[in-house]
Design a protein around this motif. Sequence first.
Motif, short mmCIF file in Angstrom:
data_model
loop_
_atom_site.label_atom_id
_atom_site.label_comp_id
_atom_site.label_asym_id
_atom_site.label_seq_id
_atom_site.Cartn_x
_atom_site.Cartn_y
_atom_site.Cartn_z
N ASP A 96 -62.75 98.14 36.46
CA ASP A 96 -63.31 98.29 37.80
C ASP A 96 -64.02 99.64 37.92
OD1 ASP A 96 -63.88 98.13 40.47
OD2 ASP A 96 -61.86 98.64 41.13
N GLU A 112 -63.92 93.05 34.68
CA GLU A 112 -63.07 93.03 35.86
C GLU A 112 -63.89 93.03 37.14
OE1 GLU A 112 -60.35 96.28 35.83
OE2 GLU A 112 -58.95 95.33 34.44
N GLU A 113 -63.29 92.55 38.20
CA GLU A 113 -63.92 92.61 39.52
C GLU A 113 -64.23 94.07 39.88
OE1 GLU A 113 -65.32 90.89 43.11
OE2 GLU A 113 -64.37 89.82 41.44
N GLY A 114 -65.47 94.34 40.28
CA GLY A 114 -65.87 95.70 40.64
C GLY A 114 -66.58 96.43 39.52
N PRO A 167 -71.35 96.94 38.98
CA PRO A 167 -71.67 96.50 40.35
C PRO A 167 -73.15 96.28 40.61
CG PRO A 167 -71.11 98.83 40.31
CD PRO A 167 -70.80 98.31 38.95
N LYS A 198 -67.33 85.76 33.47
CA LYS A 198 -67.40 85.40 34.90
C LYS A 198 -68.50 86.24 35.56
CE LYS A 198 -62.50 84.18 35.18
NZ LYS A 198 -62.25 84.31 33.73
N ASP A 227 -69.48 85.73 38.82
CA ASP A 227 -69.37 85.72 40.28
C ASP A 227 -69.35 87.12 40.88
OD1 ASP A 227 -69.25 83.03 39.99
OD2 ASP A 227 -67.09 82.85 40.34
N SER A 228 -68.71 88.05 40.17
CA SER A 228 -68.55 89.39 40.72
C SER A 228 -69.82 90.25 40.54
CB SER A 228 -67.38 90.10 40.05
OG SER A 228 -67.59 90.22 38.65
N LEU A 229 -70.79 89.75 39.77
CA LEU A 229 -72.03 90.51 39.54
C LEU A 229 -73.01 90.18 40.65
CD1 LEU A 229 -72.29 89.91 35.67
CD2 LEU A 229 -71.18 91.82 36.88
N LYS A 230 -72.89 90.88 41.75
CA LYS A 230 -73.58 90.53 42.99
C LYS A 230 -75.10 90.65 42.90
CE LYS A 230 -69.56 89.98 44.92
NZ LYS A 230 -69.05 88.60 45.14
N HIS A 290 -74.06 80.73 41.84
CA HIS A 290 -74.10 82.16 42.15
C HIS A 290 -74.97 82.38 43.38
CE1 HIS A 290 -75.00 86.46 41.69
NE2 HIS A 290 -73.97 86.54 40.87
#
Length: 988
Positions: A827, A849-851, A854, A873, A875-878, A904
Motif C-alpha cells: 500500500d 495491494e489495495e492503495g 495509485p 487485480k 480494480d484498485s488501479l483507479k 473497470h
Amino acid sequence: MEAALLSGFIKVILPRLFSLIDEKYKLHKGVKSDIKFLVKELRMIVGAIDDDELSTASSTARLSIQDLRELAHGIEDCIDGLMYRATWEEQSSFFRRSVRAPKALKTSAQLAREMQRLRQMTREAHERKQRYLVGFPAAVAAAAGQSSSATQLVDESPSSPSDPRILDADLVGVDEPRAELLQQLADVEPRQLKVISIVGFCGLGKTALAAEVYNRETGSNRFEKHAWVYAALKSPREVLADMLWKLSSDVRSCQGESVLQPSDVGQLCVELRQQLVRKRYMIVIDDIRTEDQWKTIKSALPADKDVSSRIVVTTTIQSVANACSSTNGYVHKMSRLDKICSEQLFAKKACPDKYSCYKQPDPAEVLKKCDGQPLALVTIGEYLQSKGWPTGPSCEDVCTQIGYHLENDKSFEKMRRVLIRNYTNLPGHALKSCLLYFGMFPSDRPIRKKSLFRRWLAEGFVEPLPSPSTPDPIAAFDVLMDRNIIEPINVSNNDNVKTCQTYGMMREFILHMSISQNFVTLFCNCKAEPKYVRRVSLHHSSATDADRFDNVDLSLVRSLAIFGKASETVLDLSKYHLLRVLDLEKCDELKDDHLNDICNLLLLKYLSIGGGVTRIPRDIAKLKHLVSLDVRRTKVKILHVEVLQLPCLIHLFGKLKFPDRVKPKSEVHEFLSKGKSNLETLAGFVTDGSGGLLHLIGYMNKLSKVKIWCESLAGCTDRTDLKETIQQFIHDKKQANIGSRSLSLHFDKCCQDFLNPIKGPCYLTSLKLHGDLAALPQFVVSLRGLKELCLSSTKLTTNVLEALSNLSDLQYLKLIAHDLEKFIVRDQAFCRLLRLSLELQCPTFPTIEEGALPFLVTLQLLCKDLHGLSDVKIDSLKHLKEITLDPRVTPTTREKWEKAAKEHPNRPKILLFKSVDSYQSEPTDFFIVSDPAENATAESNIASQGSLQEPDIQTLLNQGLGSSSMMRKQNNPVFNGMGLSEVSSHLR
C-alpha cells in the motif's frame, strides 16, 4: 503562401549575415559594408512580405516573389561562400601548414564582386516591381478567379451544415466508435456535465461521427434540449449566440439579439444558463479551434451537480480536445480506415451502379496514397467516376499525377482546402519550413524525432533555445503533433515519441509544395531536373543513373539524404562544399573511399553514415562546425580521439572504442582539460573498465547522456577507472535546474561488483542496467530525480524488487527477465508511478495491494504463457487507461482481460504487443502495439504475418533492450490505430 515561406527563409539568412560582420571574420571593409547593406535590404523585404498579404493576389506580385526568392538564394549562397572561405582560412592557420584549397573555393575578389552583383540585383528587383506594380486585394483576386493553384489559395474552411441531418449517411466502419460514444452519452454517471471530444486530422470523419451520434440521440428521450453549432472562424460571442438561437423555445426572443455587440457576451451567458439550468441537454460544437473559445462557452453553462448533461466537441487540435475534456471527460482519437473498409468506401465512390458486375478497379495504389483517410478515398473515387470509369483514367494514372490534381482539378477542391488550411494556419514561417522538410524522407520510412530535430537545427529553421522569431525544435514538433499533421509511429513506454511520419494526402501536399517551391529536389520520376538544387533526397533507385546529374550544380546543396543505391557521381563529396546536413545512413553502397573528401565539407553540422564504412578519416577533425555525428549503422569499431576535439560537437552516437592511451600534453588532452568540450550525448563507447576515454570524460562538463558497454576481458578485473567515471557523472551538485541526465550500462558478461562502491549523493533522471543483478546497487536507491528505470536480468530477486519501492519519484519502471521472484507491492508503494512494463518468460507477477500504484495509467504484462488474469487485480488501479498483452496469449486469456477491462470504471483499452520489422527499427529494438478490437480480421492478419513473431526474452536480454516502443504498421488492418489511440473509427 509563397510569400510566407520566403519570409521565413530570409529570417534564417539574417543571423548568418550578422555573424559575418563580427570581428572574428577578417573580411575586407568594403565587403562588410556590402553585408550591412544586404542586412537592411533583407529586413525591409521581410517587413514588406509580412505586411503585404496581397503577394498572391496577382501575376505580377507572384513574379515579384520569384524575383525576391532568386535574390534571397543568391544572398544565402554568397554568405555561405564567405563563411566557407573564412573557415578554410582558419583551418589553414590552425593546422599550421599549407592546406590544399578545395576546387570550389572562391577567392576574396570573386566574393567581393558577388556582393556587388547582389546589391545591383536588389535595385533591379525594386525597380522592376515599381514598373509593373498592379496590386489589388486578395479577396477581389480570389473572386475574380485568379487564384488557380494550391499554393495561391487563401484559407477557406470547409462548410458545415447548420443541420447535421443533411450529412451524407454513406458511412463505413462506424459501428464501434458510434457504439462507444452512445454509451458515453447514455451513462448517467457522473451526474454532472461531461464533455466528449472527437479529435483527429481533417477528413477522418469527425463531423460525420458526431452527426451519427447526434441524430440518434435527437430521436430518443434522454435529453430535454439539443443543439448543433459550428464554431470554426467564429468568435466566442457568435458561437454563444448561435447556441442560444438553437436552444431557445421562443425563437422570436432571439431574433432581436442577432446583432449583439462584443460587450453582450455576459448577457448571452445569462440567457443560456436560463435555458439550460436544471435540464439535461446535449450540445454538439463542431470544429472548435481554440481553448479561448471553449473557456468562454464553458462559462455560459450552468454548474448543475445532479444533471447528466453532455457536450460533444470536434476538433483537429489535441490540446483543445484535452482542455475541453479535462474534467470528467472522454477523448476519442480518430483512426484511419483499415484496408477492408478503405476498399469498401473507395468502391462505393469509384464504381457507377451500372458497372457493379464489372471487375472492380485495383485499389492498391489508391489505398497507398490515401493511407486510410476517408476524404481522400472519396475524392479519388468520385473523380474516377466523374471521368467515366472504367473507360476513363486508371487508379495508377491518377496516383502518379496526384500533385497535379491537388493543384488544378476541381474534383479535389475540398481536399485542397483541407490541406491548405492546415498549412496556412501554422503559426510562424519557421514551422512551415519544418513541415516541408518532411519531403526529404521516403513515405515508407518512419522518421526519428531526435534526428529530425538535429537536422532542423543544422538548417537554421529552429534554435537550440527559444528566440522571438524562431521556435525551438521541441516546440515546433509539438505544434505539428498537436494539430495531427504528423503522427507518432513509435512511442516508447515512457510516452516519448521515437519516430513519426506524415501520411496520405498530407504527405502528397508536402511533396508538391516543397518541390514547387524548390525547397526539396527528388531525383525520381521526373523528365527534367532543376539545374540548381538546395536540398536533395534520393529515394531507393533514383540515384543510380549518373547521367541525370551531369548538368546539376551540386555545390549549392545544403542537405543531402540517400536511401538505397547511389551512383559514384552522387557520392563524390568533393562536389558539395556548402553542405550542412549529410545523411548516408541508409546508403547501401557507401564505402570507406567515399569519405576521403569529407574534410572539405567545412560547414557540415549533421553527419549520419552507414553502409560498409569501417573507418572514419582522421581529417574529420577539420569539421569545426559539426554538431552531430552518428555512426551506429556503420562497421566502425575504433574512432580517432581527435573527434572529441571538435568544438561544436554535441551528439556522438555509435558503439565505439577509443585509443587506450591519450598523451597528457596532446592537443586533445589540452582541449578537454580546459573545459572546451560541448559534448552532451555520448552513446556510446566500449571499455574494459580502465584507461582510454575514461580519463577524459571527467573533463566533459556538459554531458547529459552516456551509454557504456563494459567488456569482460581475460585477466582484466580492475574497473576502478570506470567506477570513478560513473561516480563523477552521476554526482549530485545540488543544482536547482540541473536538467535531464541519463545513464545506460551494459555488463552482460561481466560482474556488477564495480557498481557497489559508488556512493551518493547522486542525480539521474533515467537509468538502464543490463546484466545479471544479484542485488540492486546501493547508489540506485539514493538517486535524486530518478523518473525512469529499466532493469534487464536473467532473474530479478525479491531483494532487488523490494528495494525499488524506495524510489518515490519514479514515473516509469520496466523490468525484463526470465522470471521474477514473488513479491508484494505494498500500500502506497510507487506513489508516482505512471507506467509499469513487465517482460517475462515465466508468468510470475507481483501481488498488488489495495492503495499501491495509485496513479498507474499504463500496465504492460508481456508474457506469452500468461494464463487468465494470473491473480493480477486491476480494480484498485483507479487511473488505469491501457493494458498491453503479449499477442501470443490464448484467446481465452485475452477474453478474460477484455471482460475485466469492461468492468473497470475507466474501461481501459486492451492492446497487443508486436515486434517491428528490422528496417523500421532504430538501432535498438522496438515493438508494435495493436488493438485487438480494431477490426474483425485481426486474428487472420496476425496469423498471416510472418514478421510479427516476438523475439524471445533471452534475445532481448542479449541485445540489451533499452526501451520498448509502440509502433503502427502501415497498410495493415491490424495496425491502423496508434497504440495509444481509441478503437478505429471507420467512417467518411
